[in-house]
Design an enzyme around this catalytic site. Structure first.
Site, PDB file in Angstrom:
ATOM      1  N   GLU A  34       0.731  -1.309   0.040  1.00 59.04           N
ATOM      2  CA  GLU A  34      -0.064  -0.128   0.054  1.00 59.04           C
ATOM      3  C   GLU A  34       0.731   1.260   0.031  1.00 59.04           C
ATOM      4  O   GLU A  34       0.500   2.303  -0.747  1.00 59.04           O
ATOM      5  CB  GLU A  34      -1.060   0.002   1.096  1.00 59.04           C
ATOM      6  CG  GLU A  34      -2.339  -0.780   1.169  1.00 59.04           C
ATOM      7  CD  GLU A  34      -3.118  -0.105  -0.177  1.00 59.04           C
ATOM      8  OE1 GLU A  34      -3.698   1.018   0.268  1.00 59.04           O
ATOM      9  OE2 GLU A  34      -3.315  -0.859  -1.015  1.00 59.04           O
ATOM     10  N   HIS A  38       1.970  -0.408  -5.105  1.00 54.35           N
ATOM     11  CA  HIS A  38       2.185  -1.476  -6.164  1.00 54.35           C
ATOM     12  C   HIS A  38       1.879  -2.966  -5.374  1.00 54.35           C
ATOM     13  O   HIS A  38       2.263  -3.312  -4.216  1.00 54.35           O
ATOM     14  CB  HIS A  38       3.781  -1.493  -6.379  1.00 54.35           C
ATOM     15  CG  HIS A  38       4.458  -2.459  -7.567  1.00 54.35           C
ATOM     16  ND1 HIS A  38       3.556  -2.343  -8.697  1.00 54.35           N
ATOM     17  CD2 HIS A  38       5.120  -3.358  -7.562  1.00 54.35           C
ATOM     18  CE1 HIS A  38       4.163  -3.143  -9.681  1.00 54.35           C
ATOM     19  NE2 HIS A  38       5.104  -3.634  -8.935  1.00 54.35           N
ATOM     20  N   HIS A  39       0.996  -3.864  -6.173  1.00 56.17           N
ATOM     21  CA  HIS A  39       0.373  -4.833  -5.444  1.00 56.17           C
ATOM     22  C   HIS A  39       0.753  -6.147  -6.058  1.00 56.17           C
ATOM     23  O   HIS A  39       0.755  -6.205  -7.378  1.00 56.17           O
ATOM     24  CB  HIS A  39      -1.038  -4.667  -5.344  1.00 56.17           C
ATOM     25  CG  HIS A  39      -1.346  -3.323  -4.558  1.00 56.17           C
ATOM     26  ND1 HIS A  39      -1.804  -2.315  -5.248  1.00 56.17           N
ATOM     27  CD2 HIS A  39      -1.628  -3.210  -3.311  1.00 56.17           C
ATOM     28  CE1 HIS A  39      -1.965  -1.212  -4.539  1.00 56.17           C
ATOM     29  NE2 HIS A  39      -1.987  -1.814  -3.294  1.00 56.17           N
ATOM     30  N   HIS A  56       1.893  -3.617 -14.261  1.00 54.45           N
ATOM     31  CA  HIS A  56       1.002  -3.717 -15.551  1.00 54.45           C
ATOM     32  C   HIS A  56       1.386  -2.761 -16.611  1.00 54.45           C
ATOM     33  O   HIS A  56       0.814  -2.901 -17.768  1.00 54.45           O
ATOM     34  CB  HIS A  56      -0.434  -3.819 -14.788  1.00 54.45           C
ATOM     35  CG  HIS A  56      -0.839  -4.787 -13.835  1.00 54.45           C
ATOM     36  ND1 HIS A  56      -0.898  -6.209 -14.252  1.00 54.45           N
ATOM     37  CD2 HIS A  56      -0.877  -4.835 -12.579  1.00 54.45           C
ATOM     38  CE1 HIS A  56      -1.244  -7.084 -13.164  1.00 54.45           C
ATOM     39  NE2 HIS A  56      -1.149  -5.958 -12.153  1.00 54.45           N
ATOM     40  N   GLU A  57       1.431  -1.355 -16.054  1.00 47.98           N
ATOM     41  CA  GLU A  57       1.691  -0.296 -16.823  1.00 47.98           C
ATOM     42  C   GLU A  57       2.607  -0.527 -17.943  1.00 47.98           C
ATOM     43  O   GLU A  57       2.820   0.130 -19.142  1.00 47.98           O
ATOM     44  CB  GLU A  57       2.025   0.873 -16.068  1.00 47.98           C
ATOM     45  CG  GLU A  57       0.694   1.321 -15.263  1.00 47.98           C
ATOM     46  CD  GLU A  57       0.819   0.695 -13.882  1.00 47.98           C
ATOM     47  OE1 GLU A  57       1.818  -0.073 -13.603  1.00 47.98           O
ATOM     48  OE2 GLU A  57       0.007   0.832 -13.031  1.00 47.98           O
ATOM     49  N   ASP A  66       8.751  -3.436  -9.240  1.00 47.39           N
ATOM     50  CA  ASP A  66       8.903  -4.813  -8.875  1.00 47.39           C
ATOM     51  C   ASP A  66      10.296  -5.008  -7.755  1.00 47.39           C
ATOM     52  O   ASP A  66      10.084  -5.661  -6.827  1.00 47.39           O
ATOM     53  CB  ASP A  66       8.784  -5.732  -9.922  1.00 47.39           C
ATOM     54  CG  ASP A  66       7.717  -5.461 -10.795  1.00 47.39           C
ATOM     55  OD1 ASP A  66       6.677  -5.484 -10.286  1.00 47.39           O
ATOM     56  OD2 ASP A  66       7.860  -5.095 -12.112  1.00 47.39           O
TER      57      ASP A  66
END
Length: 225
Positions: A34, A38-39, A56-57, A66
């Site tokens: 949170e 970035h999950h 994802h982007e 990451d």
């Protein structure tokens, strides 16, 4: 196990002692995720947690986001292992305790020293009691020392004191005739019941210098106030 980069993802499996530890880890990771916004994708099966990281982007490719979260997750895992490791416990402790009153009754203090069986000091402390008697101070020192030993997880205590009165009253050889001592004597008896064994031994004052030093240090400091 290091993070592995496969199929444009960072992957790592974490293994813990049990589900509770694994779940605590996941909660901590969720908080970190949170913060970084970035999950991860993850999977939990009892004591195992599998984590996949991708951005994802960036069309699912591994990015600095990451790698940053992976580093943070490793820190969470390392911190969890450290916190889950149990502190060293001392099952068998030697305890020297002493009490003193300058005036009897007068300004009083209690002190105790806890040692392992190799005579290494584990904990020592002294406490100012206010105006009371020497016998009350002696009993208080025993009570304080036993309470601290209990916190340390001790099961067997060898208690040494230079008060023959207290030692023999705790052994049941002498009766507790002074009613003012009844409450603390009973409180200590209940403390004793929480240990596997407690022995009481009378020692000369010269062999009780460590505890006596704690008492005088407290009284000297109080007298300077």
């Amino acid at each position: 196990m290091k993070w592995q980069e496969t199929n444009n993802q960072l992957y790592k499996e974490f293994k813990f002692k049990d589900f509770n530890e694994a779940f605590s880890f996941m909660q901590a990771v969720a908080e970190e995720a949170e913060k970084q916004q970035h999950h991860p994708r993850w999977e939990n099966e009892w004591n195992k947690v599998k984590i996949w990281l991708s951005t994802h982007e960036a069309e699912g490719k591994v990015t600095d986001k990451d790698k940053s979260l992976a580093k943070a997750i490793d820190l969470v895992a390392d911190g969890g292992k450290k916190s889950s490791s149990k502190p060293k416990t001392h099952k068998h402790i030697k305890m020297y305790s002493d009490g003193g009153s300058r005036g009897n009754p007068g300004p009083s203090a209690s002190g105790y020293v806890l040692l392992d069986l190799d005579d290494t000091v584990i904990k020592k402390s002294g406490e100012y009691l206010g105006i009371t008697t020497n016998n009350q101070a002696e009993y208080q020192s025993l009570k304080l020392g036993l309470e601290e030993a209990l916190k340390l997880g001790a099961q067997e205590i060898d208690a040494y004191m230079d008060s023959m009165l207290v030692v023999n009253q705790m052994k049941g050889i002498f009766k507790v005739k002074n009613r003012d001592l009844w409450p603390i004597h009973e409180a200590i008896k209940k403390l004793v019941e929480q240990f596997k064994s407690v022995t009481f031994t009378h020692v000369p004052r010269k062999l009780n210098k460590l505890a006596d030093s704690e008492v005088n240090e407290v009284l000297d400091a109080e007298s300077k106030k």
